[in-house]
Design a protein around this motif. Structure first.
Motif, PDB file in Angstrom:
ATOM      1  N   TYR A  22     -42.605  11.168  44.588  1.00  0.00           N
ATOM      2  CA  TYR A  22     -43.920  10.825  44.042  1.00  0.00           C
ATOM      3  C   TYR A  22     -44.303   9.457  44.584  1.00  0.00           C
ATOM      4  O   TYR A  22     -43.481   8.522  44.606  1.00  0.00           O
ATOM      5  N   VAL A  23     -45.556   9.325  45.025  1.00  0.00           N
ATOM      6  CA  VAL A  23     -46.079   8.058  45.517  1.00  0.00           C
ATOM      7  C   VAL A  23     -47.166   7.585  44.556  1.00  0.00           C
ATOM      8  O   VAL A  23     -48.196   8.262  44.402  1.00  0.00           O
ATOM      9  N   PRO A  24     -46.975   6.454  43.872  1.00  0.00           N
ATOM     10  CA  PRO A  24     -47.993   5.974  42.945  1.00  0.00           C
ATOM     11  C   PRO A  24     -49.156   5.316  43.675  1.00  0.00           C
ATOM     12  O   PRO A  24     -48.972   4.683  44.718  1.00  0.00           O
ATOM     13  N   ARG A  25     -50.345   5.492  43.159  1.00  0.00           N
ATOM     14  CA  ARG A  25     -51.511   4.772  43.676  1.00  0.00           C
ATOM     15  C   ARG A  25     -51.523   3.409  42.980  1.00  0.00           C
ATOM     16  O   ARG A  25     -51.887   3.294  41.803  1.00  0.00           O
ATOM     17  N   THR A  26     -51.129   2.373  43.700  1.00  0.00           N
ATOM     18  CA  THR A  26     -50.891   1.070  43.085  1.00  0.00           C
ATOM     19  C   THR A  26     -52.120   0.536  42.373  1.00  0.00           C
ATOM     20  O   THR A  26     -52.007  -0.111  41.328  1.00  0.00           O
ATOM     21  N   ALA A  27     -53.312   0.796  42.907  1.00  0.00           N
ATOM     22  CA  ALA A  27     -54.532   0.271  42.295  1.00  0.00           C
ATOM     23  C   ALA A  27     -54.766   0.814  40.894  1.00  0.00           C
ATOM     24  O   ALA A  27     -55.507   0.221  40.112  1.00  0.00           O
ATOM     25  N   ALA A  28     -54.124   1.939  40.542  1.00  0.00           N
ATOM     26  CA  ALA A  28     -54.285   2.510  39.199  1.00  0.00           C
ATOM     27  C   ALA A  28     -53.450   1.781  38.162  1.00  0.00           C
ATOM     28  O   ALA A  28     -53.553   2.075  36.965  1.00  0.00           O
ATOM     29  N   GLY A  29     -52.600   0.858  38.579  1.00  0.00           N
ATOM     30  CA  GLY A  29     -51.843   0.043  37.638  1.00  0.00           C
ATOM     31  C   GLY A  29     -50.687   0.777  36.993  1.00  0.00           C
ATOM     32  O   GLY A  29     -50.123   1.722  37.552  1.00  0.00           O
TER      33      GLY A  29
END
Length: 338
Positions: free
Chosen positions: A267-274
């Motif tokens: 899984y790769v998190p979208r960093t901008a979503a916090g």
């Protein structure tokens, strides 16, 4: 690129010869700094706050530990979560260290677009000995640099954003009565009094610092949210990947993927979503762990997750069929850029 560790930091120190610096003043100062950022449209309402008070002589002796405090349009309004935590700290007498931290959503600009990150800045204050207030400002984006943290020049992005940060630093310095002390050069960049040193002439400490370090930083944040186990897929691949986009309430939180060669998944998190991206990601990683325990290959696990019952609380898969990216690095680039 949006990062999970600060790209840069600036500090100011305020001392007093008479009287005591109290938690209320720290919180009010934090909001005054927030207002300077908001005036340049660098931060927007929302975000979370932390208030912590511990014994100066024994940091394990914690008297107030309030985290995840939701900041509304008026964070210090009477009865608000932040105001109540500050009141708890204010009621204490003794030799304590007081921490107040605001994690602030904010906006950055690119040609024709405005983007939002849930933690673009953090404002961190500490009271020591009742007569020293340390104010720190951290940023989690590279849009203030002439080159991004993957070593690519970005003149239009720099021109749109760097002057706003420089103006905010000047405003905060006027507010606090002194110039900032720039933080040390870190893996990503070298702060200066007005923003950042120009990496085109100074050079970066590391080549492609985002690509080198951010994957590990994000993996550590995800792993800290789930129990340790050996029942996991490999999470690194050099080849192309298939992936599904995970969204909640119309916002992309991240991407669950499997390698085309059927050897890895993750899984790769979208960093901008916090934090939401990482909290949801922990649940998707546990889903992959369950698939691994069932003996499914990575690609079969991806299909199994897509066919499972919807769990809106952790986000939902938005595509009917998986998308493809030429490499995991390209998918990570997408997750960190916007």
């Amino acid at each position: 690129m949006i990062t999970s560790t600060p790209v840069g930091e600036w500090t100011w120190e305020l001392t007093t010869d008479g009287g005591e610096i109290r938690p209320t003043r720290a919180a009010q100062t934090a909001m005054a700094v927030w207002n300077e950022l908001a005036e340049r449209k660098l931060v927007v309402p929302g975000g979370k706050a932390i208030v912590r008070v511990c014994n100066r002589n024994d940091p394990r002796d914690v008297r107030v530990d309030a985290s995840g405090l939701v900041m509304g349009t008026d964070p210090l309004a009477p009865g608000s979560a932040l105001a109540q935590a500050v009141a708890q700290a204010e009621a204490l007498d003794g030799d304590f260290i007081v921490f107040v931290r605001l994690e602030c959503p904010g906006l950055w600009l690119e040609p024709g677009f405005t983007y939002r990150a849930e933690k673009l800045f953090a404002i961190h204050l500490e009271i020591w000995g009742g007569n020293l207030l340390v104010v720190a400002l951290e940023t989690f984006a590279d849009v203030w640099l002439t080159m991004d943290t993957r070593d690519r020049e970005q003149p239009e992005v720099y021109a749109a954003n760097a002057p706003r940060l420089a103006a905010a630093l000047r405003g905060i310095s006027t507010l606090l009565g002194s110039a900032p002390t720039p933080g040390d050069e870190n893996r990503h960049a070298a702060p200066s009094v007005t923003g950042f040193k120009d990496p085109r002439s100074e050079g970066f400490a590391y080549d492609d610092s985002w690509g080198t370090f951010e994957g590990l930083s994000r993996a550590n944040l995800l792993d800290s949210r789930i129990p340790q186990s050996e029942d996991d897929y490999e999470q690194i691949t050099e080849g192309s990947v298939r992936y599904f986009t995970i969204q909640r309430d119309g916002r992309t939180l991240g991407f669950v993927w499997a390698s085309i060669d059927d050897t890895a998944a993750g899984y790769v998190p979208r960093t901008a979503a916090g934090d939401e991206a990482f909290d949801a990601g922990a649940a998707w990683l546990l889903g992959l762990r369950e698939a691994h325990g069932r003996g499914l290959s990575p690609l079969a696990a991806l299909d199994w997750l897509a066919m499972g019952p919807a769990r809106p609380e952790i986000g939902v898969i938005v595509e009917e069929t998986p998308q493809e990216a030429p490499s995991l690095d390209e998918l990570e680039e997408l997750s960190g850029r916007y």
